[in-house]
Design an enzyme around this catalytic site. Structure first.
Site, PDB file in Angstrom:
ATOM      1  N   CYS A 349      48.314  21.567  24.195  1.00 57.13           N
ATOM      2  CA  CYS A 349      48.261  20.737  22.997  1.00 57.13           C
ATOM      3  C   CYS A 349      49.485  19.841  22.925  1.00 57.13           C
ATOM      4  CB  CYS A 349      48.172  21.613  21.749  1.00 57.13           C
ATOM      5  SG  CYS A 349      48.251  20.686  20.199  1.00 57.13           S
ATOM      6  N   CYS A 352      51.272  19.834  19.422  1.00 52.74           N
ATOM      7  CA  CYS A 352      52.080  21.014  19.130  1.00 52.74           C
ATOM      8  C   CYS A 352      53.332  21.063  20.005  1.00 52.74           C
ATOM      9  CB  CYS A 352      51.266  22.286  19.361  1.00 52.74           C
ATOM     10  SG  CYS A 352      49.694  22.320  18.492  1.00 52.74           S
ATOM     11  N   ASP A 353      53.164  20.858  21.297  1.00 52.64           N
ATOM     12  CA  ASP A 353      54.231  21.136  22.253  1.00 52.64           C
ATOM     13  C   ASP A 353      54.920  19.902  22.805  1.00 52.64           C
ATOM     14  OD1 ASP A 353      53.495  23.750  21.880  1.00 52.64           O
ATOM     15  OD2 ASP A 353      52.212  23.828  23.650  1.00 52.64           O
TER      16      ASP A 353
END
Length: 526
Positions: A349, A352-353
């Site tokens: 993701c 997210c990351d």
């Protein structure tokens, strides 16, 4: 000046209008740290939404001197703690923690799951590392918060990596969500309540009353395996026909919960995955559908009647008809190093990351829409992006390819097969890629590898009893009937072309109508 917007504060007043217990929000930190003052102002604004909320401020040492918020109920700690102001996506986690502490939450599990959670053998101290921009982190946070609420031997400390960067570094956090239990890694990435409970049971054991069913099967007129758009549609359509319906799922919403903005659901101009999942749950609740989420289906009996689904909780569910709508999951590369470095450089993701790799060189594997979208996101913050596509041409839409071409820090490698992801034991350091034309293998020094190669159907538990195609998709006819009487399939787990929410909903409705028609004509038992 209020930190929380007045419109949001008014919404909070509505949410908290029926709080039945006194909830204390305890702020800790050094009075010399201006961030504690920010936390205090935030919490006081939040608490103004209800007379049942109070605030206590303590001068106490905290992790990296970051402000910490603890939730207490009726004078006792609940085990839920936030390091750093729980804003962004974690604001919803704070709201739900307060509602659940007062018994008003909409995501509290059923009684059997509550008994199972209470039986986890503690003490267990959990550190959950998150980013406030991570859209999937709240699912994990909220599941662990529920576990902490229901089991007094468990605590869940939610740590914003930006608020405690050295701690995140000490724990080698390169992606979120990451969960540590008593200092050892428990989970990386998305996980349902049931999956987290199972991992805690396996690691720490269970007390005598583990909440497992007594062996008596739970009977229904129809069962739905899966709680995403297809499963929810099937359940609602069958319930409207007067059937007693049970839904067995890992999580309500399924993969939809991993989606941010949804703009192509007809008649709904804009929604989010989280909001749609909540709407699906609310709709099924309104029809009296029995929801057994937090379960993983471990085995099935589809031949003959009744059909049986057995969950990892020990429960067995029976019905003469079953609609399989278990959806799909992110496909893995299945190369050396991938599993080892998930959460330590291997990610799925970008939202997210991606921020963890700002200024670094990264790789994206996959040249479809998701891969090119990921590359565009990463190119804006990373020093360099290498895109590796197995085929000899990109599969992404032309508009995305044109957008990617505007970045001068992106290299596209066609006919490229990733063979291995390497690291130093802590983090990813390189990726080995073979050129399928020349046969030459090259090493690329990267800090992260984002895998974007599509989806794989969640059909494994059914595959030995149903026909599946080469991709593992369940084969069904145009009416969503499988080759077994009384077994129907719908959505992304099937061979239906075009994996879209609106199509999954239609397929779920179609499967339900086929099931009820077969029941009416006596082709399946009633």
């Amino acid at each position: 000046m209020s930190i929380i917007d007045n419109d949001i504060l008014n919404q909070l007043k509505t949410y908290f209008a029926n709080l039945t217990q006194q909830i204390m929000l305890v702020v800790q930190g050094s009075p010399d740290n201006p961030k504690r003052k920010d936390m205090e102002e935030f919490v006081r604004d939040f608490a103004a939404a209800s007379d049942s909320l109070s605030v206590k401020v303590e001068d106490a040492p905290t992790m990296e001197d970051a402000p910490m918020l603890s939730i207490w109920r009726d004078g006792q700690p609940t085990g839920i703690e936030f390091v750093g102001i729980p804003g962004g996506h974690e604001f919803s986690s704070l709201i739900l923690a307060v509602l659940n502490a007062s018994g008003l939450g909409k995501n509290l599990p059923d009684e059997a799951m509550q008994r199972r959670i209470a039986a986890i053998a503690g003490p267990v101290d959990i550190f959950t590392f998150v980013s406030l921009t991570c859209s999937i982190c709240p699912d994990v946070v909220q599941a662990l918060d529920i576990i902490a609420l229901l089991n007094p031997t468990v605590t869940n400390r939610v740590i914003d990596g930006a608020a405690a960067p050295q701690t995140a570094k000490d724990y080698n956090v390169n992606g979120v969500p990451v969960v540590y239990a008593n200092g050892e890694m428990l989970n990386v990435g998305q996980a349902s309540l049931g999956e987290l409970v199972t991992k805690l049971e396996q690691k720490f054991g269970k007390t005598d009353d583990a909440g497992v069913a007594d062996g008596a099967p739970l009977g229904f007129d129809a069962l739905v395996a899966g709680g995403g758009p297809a499963g929810a549609a099937a359940a609602v359509y069958m319930a409207r026909k007067g059937l007693k319906v049970g839904v067995v799922a890992g999580r309500i919403g399924g993969q939809v919960k991993d989606t941010t903005d949804i703009e192509n659901l007809i008649s709904v101009p804009l929604t989010t995955g989280t909001a749609l999942a909540a709407d699906l749950r609310s709709l099924m609740d309104s029809y009296g559908i029995a929801l057994f989420d937090g379960r993983r289906i471990s085995s099935v009996e589809l031949q003959g009647f009744p059909k049986r689904l057995k969950a990892d909780s020990g429960e067995t569910f029976e019905a003469p008809a079953v609609v399989i709508a278990t959806g799909a999951s992110w496909r893995r590369l299945n190369v050396p190093g991938e599993e080892e470095y998930i959460g330590r450089g291997v990610a799925f993701c970008t939202h997210c990351d991606g921020p963890f790799f700002a200024g670094k060189r990264v790789a994206v594997v996959g040249g479809g829409n998701s891969g090119i979208e990921a590359a565009i996101d990463l190119a804006a913050i990373c020093s360099h992006v290498d895109v590796f596509e197995f085929l000899d041409t990109l599969k992404a839409d032309e508009v995305l390819q044109k957008k990617l071409a505007t970045f001068d820090n992106v290299d596209i490698h066609l006919s490229s097969a990733v063979k291995e992801i390497k690291g130093n034991g802590k983090n990813v350091t390189s990726v080995e890629v073979t050129d399928r034309v020349s046969g030459r293998t090259n090493s690329y020094d990267v800090s992260g590898v984002f895998v974007q190669i599509g989806l794989t159907p969640n059909s494994k538990v059914f595959a030995d009893q149903l026909e599946v195609n080469r991709a593992g998709e369940i084969v069904k006819d145009s009416t969503c009937r499988t080759a077994l009487p009384g077994v129907y399939a719908a959505g992304d787990v099937t061979d239906v072309p075009y994996k879209q929410i609106v199509i999954a909903m239609g397929e779920g409705a179609k499967a339900a109508l086929s099931a009820t028609d077969d029941r009416m004509r006596g082709l399946t038992p009633s």
